[in-house]
Every structure is written in C-alpha cells, then in structure tokens.
Design a protein around this motif. Structure first.
Motif, mmCIF file in Angstrom:
data_model
loop_
_atom_site.group_PDB
_atom_site.id
_atom_site.type_symbol
_atom_site.label_atom_id
_atom_site.label_comp_id
_atom_site.label_asym_id
_atom_site.label_seq_id
_atom_site.Cartn_x
_atom_site.Cartn_y
_atom_site.Cartn_z
ATOM 1 N N MET A 1 0.727 -1.118 -0.122
ATOM 2 C CA MET A 1 0.149 -0.124 0.179
ATOM 3 C C MET A 1 0.954 1.034 0.022
ATOM 4 O O MET A 1 1.867 1.353 0.721
ATOM 5 N N ARG A 2 0.565 2.171 -0.875
ATOM 6 C CA ARG A 2 1.353 3.396 -0.937
ATOM 7 C C ARG A 2 1.325 4.100 0.459
ATOM 8 O O ARG A 2 0.122 4.607 0.790
ATOM 9 N N THR A 3 2.349 4.547 0.923
ATOM 10 C CA THR A 3 2.368 5.349 2.042
ATOM 11 C C THR A 3 3.482 6.574 2.196
ATOM 12 O O THR A 3 4.544 6.183 1.510
ATOM 13 N N SER A 4 3.104 7.553 2.498
ATOM 14 C CA SER A 4 3.876 8.579 2.854
ATOM 15 C C SER A 4 4.377 8.990 4.467
ATOM 16 O O SER A 4 3.449 8.583 5.255
ATOM 17 N N VAL A 5 5.292 9.567 4.773
ATOM 18 C CA VAL A 5 5.738 9.987 5.987
ATOM 19 C C VAL A 5 5.954 11.288 6.244
ATOM 20 O O VAL A 5 6.767 11.985 5.591
ATOM 21 N N TYR A 6 5.320 11.935 7.344
ATOM 22 C CA TYR A 6 5.554 13.020 7.721
ATOM 23 C C TYR A 6 6.090 13.033 9.240
ATOM 24 O O TYR A 6 5.740 12.381 10.048
ATOM 25 N N VAL A 7 7.430 13.767 9.310
ATOM 26 C CA VAL A 7 8.260 13.839 10.382
ATOM 27 C C VAL A 7 8.156 15.317 10.944
ATOM 28 O O VAL A 7 8.655 16.295 10.298
ATOM 29 N N HIS A 8 7.771 15.466 12.076
ATOM 30 C CA HIS A 8 7.231 16.747 12.395
ATOM 31 C C HIS A 8 8.669 17.318 13.733
ATOM 32 O O HIS A 8 8.895 16.378 14.480
ATOM 33 N N PHE A 9 9.157 18.245 13.476
ATOM 34 C CA PHE A 9 10.225 19.070 14.112
ATOM 35 C C PHE A 9 9.353 20.187 14.990
ATOM 36 O O PHE A 9 9.154 21.175 14.338
ATOM 37 N N PRO A 10 9.440 20.024 16.040
ATOM 38 C CA PRO A 10 8.448 20.904 16.931
ATOM 39 C C PRO A 10 8.938 22.464 17.327
ATOM 40 O O PRO A 10 8.298 22.879 17.993
ATOM 41 N N TRP A 11 10.092 22.694 17.036
ATOM 42 C CA TRP A 11 10.843 23.644 17.585
ATOM 43 C C TRP A 11 11.286 24.788 16.500
ATOM 44 O O TRP A 11 11.345 24.645 15.160
ATOM 45 N N CYS A 12 11.107 26.034 16.763
ATOM 46 C CA CYS A 12 11.476 27.327 15.865
ATOM 47 C C CYS A 12 12.286 28.421 16.750
ATOM 48 O O CYS A 12 12.289 28.281 18.216
ATOM 49 N N LEU A 13 12.832 29.318 15.990
ATOM 50 C CA LEU A 13 13.483 30.056 16.896
ATOM 51 C C LEU A 13 12.389 31.240 17.369
ATOM 52 O O LEU A 13 12.689 31.593 18.629
ATOM 53 N N LYS A 14 11.366 31.511 16.972
ATOM 54 C CA LYS A 14 10.254 32.339 17.526
ATOM 55 C C LYS A 14 8.943 31.723 16.872
ATOM 56 O O LYS A 14 8.869 31.418 15.814
ATOM 57 N N LYS A 15 7.895 31.642 17.765
ATOM 58 C CA LYS A 15 6.668 31.245 17.494
ATOM 59 C C LYS A 15 5.953 32.587 16.646
ATOM 60 O O LYS A 15 5.608 33.618 17.145
ATOM 61 N N CYS A 16 5.473 32.249 15.374
ATOM 62 C CA CYS A 16 4.951 33.213 14.686
ATOM 63 C C CYS A 16 3.625 33.502 15.205
ATOM 64 O O CYS A 16 2.877 32.401 15.444
ATOM 65 N N PRO A 17 3.079 34.784 15.225
ATOM 66 C CA PRO A 17 1.702 35.190 15.565
ATOM 67 C C PRO A 17 0.450 34.332 14.777
ATOM 68 O O PRO A 17 -0.543 34.553 15.589
ATOM 69 N N TYR A 18 0.687 34.137 13.887
ATOM 70 C CA TYR A 18 -0.401 33.557 13.022
ATOM 71 C C TYR A 18 -0.536 32.008 13.034
ATOM 72 O O TYR A 18 -1.366 31.220 12.317
ATOM 73 N N CYS A 19 0.515 31.352 13.646
ATOM 74 C CA CYS A 19 0.849 29.956 13.373
ATOM 75 C C CYS A 19 -0.007 29.325 14.452
ATOM 76 O O CYS A 19 0.040 29.566 15.776
ATOM 77 N N ASP A 20 -0.840 28.179 14.021
ATOM 78 C CA ASP A 20 -1.309 27.145 14.834
ATOM 79 C C ASP A 20 -0.789 25.784 15.187
ATOM 80 O O ASP A 20 -1.578 24.931 15.398
ATOM 81 N N PHE A 21 0.237 25.801 14.345
ATOM 82 C CA PHE A 21 1.015 24.453 14.309
ATOM 83 C C PHE A 21 1.592 24.105 15.730
ATOM 84 O O PHE A 21 1.845 24.884 16.537
ATOM 85 N N ALA A 22 1.851 22.834 15.815
ATOM 86 C CA ALA A 22 2.640 22.353 17.189
ATOM 87 C C ALA A 22 3.936 22.766 17.261
ATOM 88 O O ALA A 22 4.736 21.793 16.573
ATOM 89 N N SER A 23 4.206 23.725 17.824
ATOM 90 C CA SER A 23 5.628 24.293 17.609
ATOM 91 C C SER A 23 5.972 25.297 18.714
ATOM 92 O O SER A 23 4.894 25.887 19.355
ATOM 93 N N ALA A 24 7.224 25.183 19.124
ATOM 94 C CA ALA A 24 7.493 26.070 20.479
ATOM 95 C C ALA A 24 8.861 26.827 20.217
ATOM 96 O O ALA A 24 9.674 26.338 19.425
ATOM 97 N N GLY A 25 8.944 28.241 20.608
ATOM 98 C CA GLY A 25 10.359 28.908 20.591
ATOM 99 C C GLY A 25 11.595 28.137 21.320
ATOM 100 O O GLY A 25 11.219 27.635 22.429
ATOM 101 N N VAL A 26 12.659 28.326 20.668
ATOM 102 C CA VAL A 26 13.741 27.710 21.332
ATOM 103 C C VAL A 26 15.215 28.447 21.038
ATOM 104 O O VAL A 26 15.274 28.825 19.740
ATOM 105 N N ARG A 27 15.895 28.469 21.933
ATOM 106 C CA ARG A 27 17.524 28.874 21.390
ATOM 107 C C ARG A 27 18.115 28.055 20.684
ATOM 108 O O ARG A 27 17.848 26.796 20.714
ATOM 109 N N ARG A 28 18.735 28.353 19.548
ATOM 110 C CA ARG A 28 19.756 27.490 18.827
ATOM 111 C C ARG A 28 20.537 26.361 19.677
ATOM 112 O O ARG A 28 20.555 25.225 19.392
ATOM 113 N N SER A 29 20.982 26.884 20.742
ATOM 114 C CA SER A 29 21.745 26.066 21.324
ATOM 115 C C SER A 29 21.252 24.911 22.112
ATOM 116 O O SER A 29 21.661 24.183 22.796
#
Length: 375
Positions: A1-29
């Motif tokens: 059966m044909r299947t795709s894979v989505y891998v979610h990476f949950p961090w950003c340098l800053k959470k954008c004010p319009y974004c409702d995805f599962a993400s959180a701000g983090v320092r690079r380090s």
C-alpha cells in the motif's frame, strides 16, 4: 500500500503570531538534535509497515532546518530502511526558514539524501514581514532561496497574501522577485486568522488590522496571471508549479493516500480496510522525548473518508477520481449526492466526466460553498 511519511520537528527560533502548528520557540543552543532523532527512531521501530511502499518523506514543523543535517539524515535513513519497498520517484523534502538556511546547510541536507527544500519566505516586503512576526528581511529570504537553488535539485517557497495594505500589484511584484531566483514551485496562501494564535486573540479584541475581503479575489486572480506568464501551472488552489515540479507529497495527501506521522504533535492516517485510523502524537516536546506517544486517535468511517476526499481533491486541477475513492472506501461518492451534483453541474460549478469530478479553475473562488453543498 502506498504510504507517505511526515516527520514533525516541533521547534522554531520564534513562534509566529499567525501559526497554530505544534511548535515552540527555542534557542539554537537548546535544540536536542540527537535526542530528538533517537525519539523519532524509537517511534518508527514500533510501527508495522509490512506490505507498504514509501512514496515520499516530508520533514515539517516548526523549523526542521534548525535540526542538524546529521541527525535529520539519521532519521531519514531509518525511515527508508523501515519500508520494504520504495517508489522510483521517491520525494524527500525538508521545510526551512531563511534564518536557518544557507548554501552550506542546503549542501549538507543534499549530502544526507534530501532532494527538495520548501522555504518559508512568506513575504518580500519589510513591513509585512514585521506584521507577520518573521525574523528575516526580504534580502535574507531571497539570498536563502538563491543559495538553495544553487545546491538542491528542487526548491519550493511559500508566499502569503491578504494582509492589510497589500494590493494585487504588490503581491504580483513579490511573486516576480521570487521567480527571478529560478525557483519552479510556489505555494501562495491567503493569511487566515486561526483562533488559538496571537493573531486570533488580537482579532477577538478588535486590535488586529486585517485586509478587506474584497482584496482577496483580485489578488488571487492577479497571482494566477503572473504565475501563468512565468510558465507555472495552477495545479491546486494554493500551489503553482513548472512542469514536473509538483509536490508529490502533497498530491499524495490530496488523493487520500495513507500517511504515517512521526514526531511530537505529528498526525497520521492509515487505512484499516475501508476505514482509516487517524492518530496524533503528544505535541509537548518534553513529553515526546520522555517516551510519550499517541494522545488522540479516531476511526474515520468510509463516509468520513469520502467527505475528506471531496474536500481535498476538489482543491486540485485534476479533481477527484470517484472510482478510486470507491475502491478505497467501499462507498460510491455519487450515492446520496445526486441532487447536489446535478445542481452544481448545471451551474457549471463542477464538471463530471464519467468517474472524474473536478471544479473548473474559474470557480475556485467559490470552492468552499461548492464543497459544502456536496458534503
């Protein structure tokens, strides 16, 4: 059966004010590169993928370009090894932000097997970038796209419209500047105000400047003109591509294909006979790293899958293959919708040719009402 894979990476340098995805701000380090790769691979090992063929892999977020290429590559290698069969035209995409993408990063991602980048440009106007809370400036965005194009065989970029003060010719100019980089795929989205975002909270209080609705249609049509003149076809409501450059991963979604979700907050949907099981992982990175898994699941009954097939497939130029939907769900989508289909065909809102159902492009501005009528 044909299947795709989505891998979610949950961090950003800053959470954008319009974004409702599962993400959180983090320092690079503070990004736990290897620990997160370990957690995703543990989840992958618990999945039964026998009898499945891998069609595409998409690393989304969040900002996956913050992840080290080595750790991301380790996950990609694990995904490829987990499937007994792979498509010949396997598509491997990573989402990137201009603030964490340069030529060296693009080259490193190519070295670990990535073949396509999707870059969140969003705007090429400094004031609109500030409105959106983005960390890059217009030149930084263009530089990132050019350097990606120089290193990666396939590159896409996102642009947004529907912001206050933005006129159709303003957006047309942004498109032209972006296309000058040599890019051959663009996703052009209208800004939407999601309730569980900073923008949503401001909008409820009447403190968010928004664009008038009348500008949407004019900008949408002007964008189509510019893309057509550049040879990019309008193959989905919000997506344009040169020949051979369509997003195969997204097309797999739009055609109702199975997809496995891996990572914190990832959503997946896998067939179980004519039904399907949709799952969502714990969106809290710390819980996921500690071994947290699925926090929500539901069974999509055949009729649910039919409705999703119509909602997603009618957004595309190719439309919906009703015979394929029936084979997947055991339900003929035409049954129970005869009057609505007849009414919409008579109005020219849909075209029905045998088992092929589609909305002509000149009716896409009315798509929501058309799909709602067919639900």
């Amino acid at each position: 059966m044909r299947t795709s894979v989505y891998v979610h990476f949950p961090w950003c340098l800053k959470k954008c004010p319009y974004c409702d995805f599962a993400s959180a701000g983090v320092r690079r380090s503070e990004v736990p590169h290897e620990a997160y790769a370990d957690a995703v691979l543990r989840e992958l090992e618990a999945r039964d993928l026998s009898g499945r063929r891998l069609e595409s892999v998409f690393f989304g977020g969040g900002t996956p370009s913050l992840w080290s290429a080595e750790a991301l590559g380790r996950v990609l290698t694990g995904v490829l090894a987990a499937f007994p069969e792979r498509a010949d035209d396997l598509e491997l995409t990573v989402e990137c932000n201009p603030t964490s993408l340069d030529r060296a990063k693009a080259a490193a991602l190519r070295e670990v097997g990535v073949g396509r980048l999707s870059i969140g440009v969003q705007s090429l106007d400094a004031d609109r970038l500030r409105y959106l809370g983005r960390l890059h400036d217009p030149e930084g965005a263009l530089r990132a796209v050019r350097e990606a194009v120089s290193e990666m065989p396939r590159v896409s970029a996102d642009l947004m419209f529907g912001m206050p003060g933005q006129k159709p010719d303003d957006f047309a100019g942004e498109i032209e500047r972006l296309l000058d980089t040599g890019i051959r795929h663009v996703s052009a989205y209208a800004l939407t105000i999601e309730p569980d975002t900073q923008f949503g909270a401001l909008h409820r209080k009447g403190k968010l400047p928004v664009a008038p609705d009348d500008d949407y249609a004019d900008t949408f049509l002007r964008a189509r003109e510019v893309f057509a003149a550049a040879g990019l076809g309008h193959y989905e409501v919000s997506n344009y591509a040169a020949p051979g450059e369509t997003s195969r991963h997204n097309q797999h979604y739009w055609r109702g294909g199975d997809y496995l979700g891996l990572g914190a907050g990832a959503v997946g949907a896998m067939s179980e006979g004519h039904a399907a099981r949709r799952t969502k992982n714990d969106p809290r990175p710390e819980r996921y790293l500690a071994g947290g898994g699925t926090v929500f699941e539901e069974v999509l009954e055949p009729e649910d899958r039919v409705r999703e097939a119509l909602m997603l497939g009618l957004r595309t130029a190719e439309g919906v293959d009703l015979s394929a939907v029936e084979a997947r769900t055991g339900v003929d989508p035409r049954i129970g919708r005869e009057r609505a289909l007849s009414r919409r065909v008579d109005r020219g809102d849909v075209l029905l040719d045998g088992a092929a159902l589609r909305v002509p492009a000149e009716r896409w501005l009315h798509l929501d009402a058309i799909v709602a009528d067919l639900f």
